[in-house]
Motif scaffolding. Structure first.
Motif, PDB file in Angstrom:
ATOM      1  N   UNK A   1       0.981  -1.232  -0.050  1.00 16.53           N
ATOM      2  CA  UNK A   1      -0.156   0.023   0.065  1.00 16.53           C
ATOM      3  C   UNK A   1       0.814   1.230  -0.153  1.00 16.53           C
ATOM      4  N   UNK A   2       1.948   1.192   0.824  1.00 14.26           N
ATOM      5  CA  UNK A   2       3.017   2.322   0.914  1.00 14.26           C
ATOM      6  C   UNK A   2       3.606   2.657  -0.509  1.00 14.26           C
ATOM      7  N   UNK A   3       3.898   1.536  -1.380  1.00 13.52           N
ATOM      8  CA  UNK A   3       4.562   1.812  -2.491  1.00 13.52           C
ATOM      9  C   UNK A   3       3.440   2.186  -3.433  1.00 13.52           C
ATOM     10  N   UNK A   4       2.183   1.774  -3.394  1.00 12.03           N
ATOM     11  CA  UNK A   4       0.988   2.391  -4.232  1.00 12.03           C
ATOM     12  C   UNK A   4       0.804   3.648  -3.968  1.00 12.03           C
ATOM     13  N   UNK A   5       1.057   4.404  -2.801  1.00 15.66           N
ATOM     14  CA  UNK A   5       1.034   5.644  -2.505  1.00 15.66           C
ATOM     15  C   UNK A   5       2.079   6.506  -3.078  1.00 15.66           C
ATOM     16  N   UNK A   6       3.218   5.800  -3.475  1.00 20.81           N
ATOM     17  CA  UNK A   6       4.206   6.610  -4.178  1.00 20.81           C
ATOM     18  C   UNK A   6       5.486   6.269  -3.322  1.00 20.81           C
ATOM     19  N   UNK A   7       5.878   5.567  -2.154  1.00 14.90           N
ATOM     20  CA  UNK A   7       6.891   5.230  -1.622  1.00 14.90           C
ATOM     21  C   UNK A   7       7.833   4.578  -2.476  1.00 14.90           C
ATOM     22  N   UNK A   8       9.140   5.106  -2.845  1.00 19.89           N
ATOM     23  CA  UNK A   8       9.727   4.285  -3.824  1.00 19.89           C
ATOM     24  C   UNK A   8      10.340   3.009  -3.130  1.00 19.89           C
ATOM     25  N   UNK A   9      11.103   2.358  -3.749  1.00 18.19           N
ATOM     26  CA  UNK A   9      11.797   0.756  -3.460  1.00 18.19           C
ATOM     27  C   UNK A   9      12.952   1.483  -2.274  1.00 18.19           C
TER      28      UNK A   9
ATOM     29  N   UNK B   1      -5.470   6.161  -4.719  1.00 21.86           N
ATOM     30  CA  UNK B   1      -5.977   4.597  -4.728  1.00 21.86           C
ATOM     31  C   UNK B   1      -6.994   4.310  -3.472  1.00 21.86           C
TER      32      UNK B   1
ATOM     33  N   UNK C   1       0.690   0.247 -11.141  1.00 19.42           N
ATOM     34  CA  UNK C   1       1.248  -0.699 -10.156  1.00 19.42           C
ATOM     35  C   UNK C   1       1.710  -2.074 -10.656  1.00 19.42           C
TER      36      UNK C   1
ATOM     37  N   UNK D   1      13.143   4.109  -0.320  1.00 19.13           N
ATOM     38  CA  UNK D   1      12.491   4.592   0.753  1.00 19.13           C
ATOM     39  C   UNK D   1      11.702   3.438   1.451  1.00 19.13           C
TER      40      UNK D   1
ATOM     41  N   UNK E   1       5.687  12.455   1.089  1.00 24.14           N
ATOM     42  CA  UNK E   1       6.563  12.314  -0.008  1.00 24.14           C
ATOM     43  C   UNK E   1       6.824  13.585  -0.618  1.00 24.14           C
TER      44      UNK E   1
ATOM     45  N   UNK F   1       3.136   7.934  -9.645  1.00 22.40           N
ATOM     46  CA  UNK F   1       1.858   7.657  -8.704  1.00 22.40           C
ATOM     47  C   UNK F   1       1.618   8.501  -7.736  1.00 22.40           C
ATOM     48  N   UNK F   2       2.763   8.957  -6.893  1.00 25.60           N
ATOM     49  CA  UNK F   2       2.532  10.077  -5.912  1.00 25.60           C
ATOM     50  C   UNK F   2       2.026  11.270  -6.241  1.00 25.60           C
TER      51      UNK F   2
ATOM     52  N   UNK G   1       7.158   5.362  -9.291  1.00 26.88           N
ATOM     53  CA  UNK G   1       6.715   5.672  -7.777  1.00 26.88           C
ATOM     54  C   UNK G   1       6.367   7.270  -7.713  1.00 26.88           C
TER      55      UNK G   1
END
Lengths: 382, 228
Positions: free
Chosen positions: A288-296, B94, B61, A298, B117, B88-89, B85
């Motif tokens: 979910x965090x990655x979905x929100x845009x948290x990069x690998x 979602x 994703x 991070x 972010x 997406x942010x 990433x």
């Protein structure tokens, strides 16, 4: 800093698990500091040894004494510039737990041979003048709250009986390596109290030589002189004597290093497993965090940061507790470890080890979290 | 948005094949799709028809096996993981069927997550989170943890989290699938408001025909193929 709260919140998810992991790391590093301090205290006692001091003991074993009559003969050996002697007393103060070293010494000569034992002149005079008096190290006096004039009752074990010494001086070491946890009293007082058969015997002679380069020659001369007597001698430098004394209990340094490494390694494996379990349980959340845009990257830092934080807190607790406990206890291991202090470099090594444990235990879960494929983790194929 | 034709989403010849053991499972086959900015589109279809897979491709994703997915002017297949990433942010909000809130964070902290972010100050983040929570009708529930909220409230928090960074597109995967009728109606009304009042483009996967009625357009997917 804004992500620190996230790391903290994740660690607080299972307080019991975090506490137990932190606690186990703290225990491992407490033991590491303790074992490391055993080694450094041995090293300190070796450092405190003088290169111009030789130790003469019975050739068969330290437990057998040498006759007092050797003193004059030793003093006449070419190269010897001073002689003193003493006996290990091995008594108990009030309770067997209160162990510290006591030596009966030839007081008129001891300060000449041990100039690192510093005593104010008036206290030295008072000590010399009174046969039942003693001097104690500053650390020992502090530990038991002793002051000059106090009487110290000691129950003899090697020399049975109730002994009583009046403190006439409190000595300090010239360097931090000098033991300040010993009680010295008059050899004459001990000798006159012994039955006839045990009188006039000495545990150890110390010789001062003119130069360290003469050590081998003087040692050989002394041992040759008594080779065919009923009490042969073994003469060696004080450093060699200390090292030999330590080696009587085996290759302690290797043993302690192996033991310490094994403990740290075992705890590290447990920590890796715990961290991996903790990350695996949060697969969906990480996705979910990655979905929100948290990069690998991070995610890697967040999951790795948890392991690092747990290890660091454990390290600070373990190393801090070791330093605090041994400082407060004035631990001397019954006189075996007169300089048992957790050194700053030991604490630093412990903290570096904690960081290493944190990094190693965080790598696997952090990498697997960073590599997580969102779509797979969300486990939904509609 | 694609400046040439006004489409926010464009898919051309998109296929997606999963591999299970050594068996290939085709999920999407030759999908061509265009959605304009500001549209509210419902995507319907039976289980296993590929709805969520299509949503995942559009949300960046997942990646297609072939074809091009172009969203908000960016061809997603060309972006590397780190750029995807941050894309997406910036562009996607979602909303999941099971809310997927972080249980150890409060409602406020959950909504704040996408803003961590950004370079926004703490004060600016607070303003935005407060606004988003107010928009979904959850003023005063900032300090509540997900376990202290009802299902409907949790989904509202999830919606607040989805809109707080002001994304270009909201993708909702069966947002009412786990809610009772009353809460479902409230959530759908909220999505409608976001579309009408804030002109948010919304793509919503749903099984429920009543839910789909709230959308301006409904797409039907069957066996990985969009029905005419």
């Amino acid at each position: 800093m804004k992500f620190f709260r996230l790391i903290l919140a994740n660690l607080m998810r299972s307080k019991r698990r975090t506490f137990l992991t932190t606690f186990s790391i703290a225990i491992a590093l407490f033991l590491f500091c303790t074992l490391r301090t055993v080694i450094t205290s041995f090293e300190a006692s070796l450092r405190a040894s003088e290169a111009t001091r030789l130790v003469v003991r019975h050739g068969a074993s330290l437990v057998f004494p040498l006759p007092l009559s050797y003193e004059d003969r030793l003093a006449r050996v070419p190269g010897v510039t001073g002689v003193t002697y003493g006996n290990w007393f091995g008594g108990v103060y009030q309770d067997p737990k209160n162990q510290f070293a006591q030596f009966a010494m030839d007081v008129p000569t001891m300060f000449d041979l041990f100039p690192d034992t510093v005593l104010p002149e008036d206290q030295k005079k008072a000590f010399l003048a009174e046969r039942t008096s003693c001097i104690v190290g500053r650390a020992l006096a502090k530990k038991f709250g002793w002051k000059i004039g106090d009487a110290v009752p000691i129950l003899g074990t090697i020399y049975p009986g109730d002994w009583r010494f009046v403190i006439r001086g409190i000595y300090e070491g010239r360097t931090k390596d000098v033991d300040e946890n010993t009680l010295f009293f008059h050899w004459d007082y001990l000798n006159e109290s012994l039955p006839q058969g045990r009188k006039d015997y000495v545990g150890i002679y110390w010789l001062r030589i003119a130069s360290p380069s003469m050590a081998a020659a003087v040692s050989e001369r002394v041992d040759d002189m008594f080779r065919n007597s009923s009490q042969p001698t073994k003469t060696e430098t004080e450093k060699a004597f200390q090292a030999g004394f330590i080696s009587m209990i085996g290759n302690i340094q290797l043993l302690l290093t192996i033991l310490g490494s094994a403990i740290v390694f075992a705890i590290m494996l447990v920590t890796i497993n715990t961290m991996m379990m903790a990350a695996r349980e949060r697969t969906t959340e990480i996705a979910v965090l990655k979905t929100l845009g948290f990069s690998d990257g991070l995610i890697l830092r967040l999951v790795g940061g948890e392991a690092l934080l747990v290890s660091l807190v454990g390290g600070v607790l373990g190393c801090g507790l070791a330093a605090l406990i041994f400082h407060e206890m004035d631990f001397t291991g019954g006189g075996f470890f007169p300089n048992f202090r957790v050194l700053p470099e030991t604490i630093l090594a412990g903290l570096l080890l904690a960081v290493l444990m944190g990094v190693l235990s965080g790598v696997a879960p952090a990498v697997s979290a960073a590599r997580l494929r969102i779509a797979n983790a969300l486990r939904k194929v509609a | 948005m694609d400046s040439k034709n006004g489409n926010l989403i464009e898919l051309r010849g998109v296929t997606k094949v999963y591999h299970r053991d050594r068996i290939e499972v085709p999920v999407l086959q030759g999908i061509d799709l265009a959605i304009r900015e500001g549209e509210f589109v419902a995507l319907m279809g039976p289980s296993g028809s590929g709805k969520s897979t299509l949503l995942n491709l559009i949300g960046g994703i997942d990646t297609p096996t072939s074809g091009e997915v172009r969203v908000a002017g960016e061809s997603l297949g060309t972006l590397k993981s780190s750029r995807l990433a941050s894309w997406r942010a910036r562009h996607i909000g979602f909303i999941f069927q099971l809310y997927n809130l972080i249980p150890v964070l409060t409602a406020y902290q959950n909504v704040e997550l996408p803003l961590l972010l950004t370079r926004l100050s703490s004060a600016d983040r607070k303003k935005r989170v407060t606004f988003a929570l107010g928009l979904v009708g959850l003023e005063g529930r900032e300090k509540h943890f997900p376990r202290q909220l009802s299902g409907g409230e949790e989904q509202r928090v999830a919606i607040a989290r989805a809109i707080v960074a002001d994304p270009t597109l909201l993708v909702a995967d069966e947002p009412t699938g786990d809610l009772d009728a009353k809460n479902a109606a409230e959530i759908l009304l909220l999505l409608q408001r976001l579309n009408r009042e804030l002109q948010k483009t919304i793509l919503m996967v749903t099984h429920d025909p009543h839910a789909a009625e709230r959308a301006q357009r409904t797409l039907h997917l069957d066996k990985g193929v969009l029905q005419p």
